[in-house]
Design a protein around this motif. Sequence first.
Motif, PDB file in Angstrom:
ATOM      1  N   VAL A   1       7.023  26.108 -74.066  1.00  0.00           N
ATOM      2  CA  VAL A   1       6.151  27.029 -73.338  1.00  0.00           C
ATOM      3  C   VAL A   1       4.766  26.925 -73.954  1.00  0.00           C
ATOM      4  O   VAL A   1       4.589  27.181 -75.145  1.00  0.00           O
ATOM      5  CB  VAL A   1       6.667  28.475 -73.435  1.00  0.00           C
ATOM      6  N   HIS A   2       3.811  26.534 -73.143  1.00  0.00           N
ATOM      7  CA  HIS A   2       2.441  26.398 -73.633  1.00  0.00           C
ATOM      8  C   HIS A   2       1.589  27.503 -73.037  1.00  0.00           C
ATOM      9  O   HIS A   2       1.547  27.687 -71.824  1.00  0.00           O
ATOM     10  CB  HIS A   2       1.862  25.031 -73.258  1.00  0.00           C
ATOM     11  N   GLN A   3       0.904  28.223 -73.903  1.00  0.00           N
ATOM     12  CA  GLN A   3       0.117  29.372 -73.457  1.00  0.00           C
ATOM     13  C   GLN A   3      -1.312  29.263 -73.988  1.00  0.00           C
ATOM     14  O   GLN A   3      -1.532  28.954 -75.161  1.00  0.00           O
ATOM     15  CB  GLN A   3       0.765  30.665 -73.956  1.00  0.00           C
ATOM     16  N   THR A   4      -2.270  29.506 -73.102  1.00  0.00           N
ATOM     17  CA  THR A   4      -3.674  29.507 -73.478  1.00  0.00           C
ATOM     18  C   THR A   4      -4.261  30.885 -73.226  1.00  0.00           C
ATOM     19  O   THR A   4      -4.120  31.432 -72.129  1.00  0.00           O
ATOM     20  CB  THR A   4      -4.474  28.459 -72.682  1.00  0.00           C
ATOM     21  N   VAL A   5      -4.898  31.440 -74.248  1.00  0.00           N
ATOM     22  CA  VAL A   5      -5.527  32.757 -74.148  1.00  0.00           C
ATOM     23  C   VAL A   5      -7.036  32.572 -74.232  1.00  0.00           C
ATOM     24  O   VAL A   5      -7.560  32.141 -75.264  1.00  0.00           O
ATOM     25  CB  VAL A   5      -5.039  33.690 -75.271  1.00  0.00           C
ATOM     26  N   ASN A   6      -7.727  32.861 -73.140  1.00  0.00           N
ATOM     27  CA  ASN A   6      -9.185  32.779 -73.103  1.00  0.00           C
ATOM     28  C   ASN A   6      -9.764  34.186 -73.072  1.00  0.00           C
ATOM     29  O   ASN A   6      -9.437  34.973 -72.178  1.00  0.00           O
ATOM     30  CB  ASN A   6      -9.650  32.004 -71.864  1.00  0.00           C
ATOM     31  N   ILE A   7     -10.600  34.500 -74.045  1.00  0.00           N
ATOM     32  CA  ILE A   7     -11.160  35.843 -74.176  1.00  0.00           C
ATOM     33  C   ILE A   7     -12.676  35.789 -73.993  1.00  0.00           C
ATOM     34  O   ILE A   7     -13.364  35.042 -74.681  1.00  0.00           O
ATOM     35  CB  ILE A   7     -10.820  36.446 -75.545  1.00  0.00           C
ATOM     36  N   ASP A   8     -13.158  36.575 -73.048  1.00  0.00           N
ATOM     37  CA  ASP A   8     -14.595  36.712 -72.814  1.00  0.00           C
ATOM     38  C   ASP A   8     -15.011  38.078 -73.358  1.00  0.00           C
ATOM     39  O   ASP A   8     -14.831  39.102 -72.706  1.00  0.00           O
ATOM     40  CB  ASP A   8     -14.909  36.610 -71.315  1.00  0.00           C
ATOM     41  N   ASN A   9     -15.545  38.079 -74.578  1.00  0.00           N
ATOM     42  CA  ASN A   9     -15.913  39.332 -75.223  1.00  0.00           C
ATOM     43  C   ASN A   9     -17.067  40.027 -74.519  1.00  0.00           C
ATOM     44  O   ASN A   9     -17.158  41.259 -74.533  1.00  0.00           O
ATOM     45  CB  ASN A   9     -16.271  39.082 -76.690  1.00  0.00           C
ATOM     46  N   ALA A  10     -17.949  39.246 -73.913  1.00  0.00           N
ATOM     47  CA  ALA A  10     -19.099  39.838 -73.234  1.00  0.00           C
ATOM     48  C   ALA A  10     -18.662  40.632 -72.002  1.00  0.00           C
ATOM     49  O   ALA A  10     -19.246  41.670 -71.680  1.00  0.00           O
ATOM     50  CB  ALA A  10     -20.093  38.747 -72.841  1.00  0.00           C
TER      51      ALA A  10
END
Length: 210
Positions: A62-71
């Motif tokens: 299981v491959h998971q990508t977490v992209n976080i946009d703090n702005a």
Amino acid sequence: MCQMTYKTRRSKHHLMQTLADTPGTRMKLTIFLTALLAVFLTPSLSDDSVSLTNQGNDGGSVHQTVNIDNAKNIANINTNAGWNSWNSIWDYNTGFIALRPFAKKSCYIHRMNKNVVPNIQELARLTKEKKDHKGPAEAPPRSLQYTVTNTKADNLKQYGEPIDALCRGVPSYVAQEVQGDSFFAFGGGACVKAGLLFILDISVCGGVGF
């Protein structure tokens, strides 16, 4: 000779000015300047992107990508697990989470339980720790359970633009959190596991579309 050089330079300047005044050139110049500005602005934005991989119960990964946009206070979670793949938006501005499973032609939206879901700064820290295998010893992840209701989420814009973009074009339903015995009473049937690897287990079960 000097007069000819002056005229030549003035002619070149006039030609460049004429080209800059044409609509096509102005558009290309605008695109170039916008792209150049984006290059300089990007380092000033505080964004995080972390990839996690885990062995699934069926032996696959299981491959998971977490992209976080703090702005923008948005987290975008993509999980690649074959037929069980899904995409989720965590909108910390509106306080809603949306889930769109690959195997189901529908979208599920529920409120964010902020007592359990880590805030966006904590989310960035935890995902990086899990990737780098740092921090304290592994603890069982916290869990949340939801059941899908018959209530359609017709006005997607009320949940924020990112969720609107994710769920637009497919039937969208409201899911509500259930706890303890209520989960077994109302959450029967198939479930979609849509949590963060090693951090938070989320189960969305039963109801429409399952």
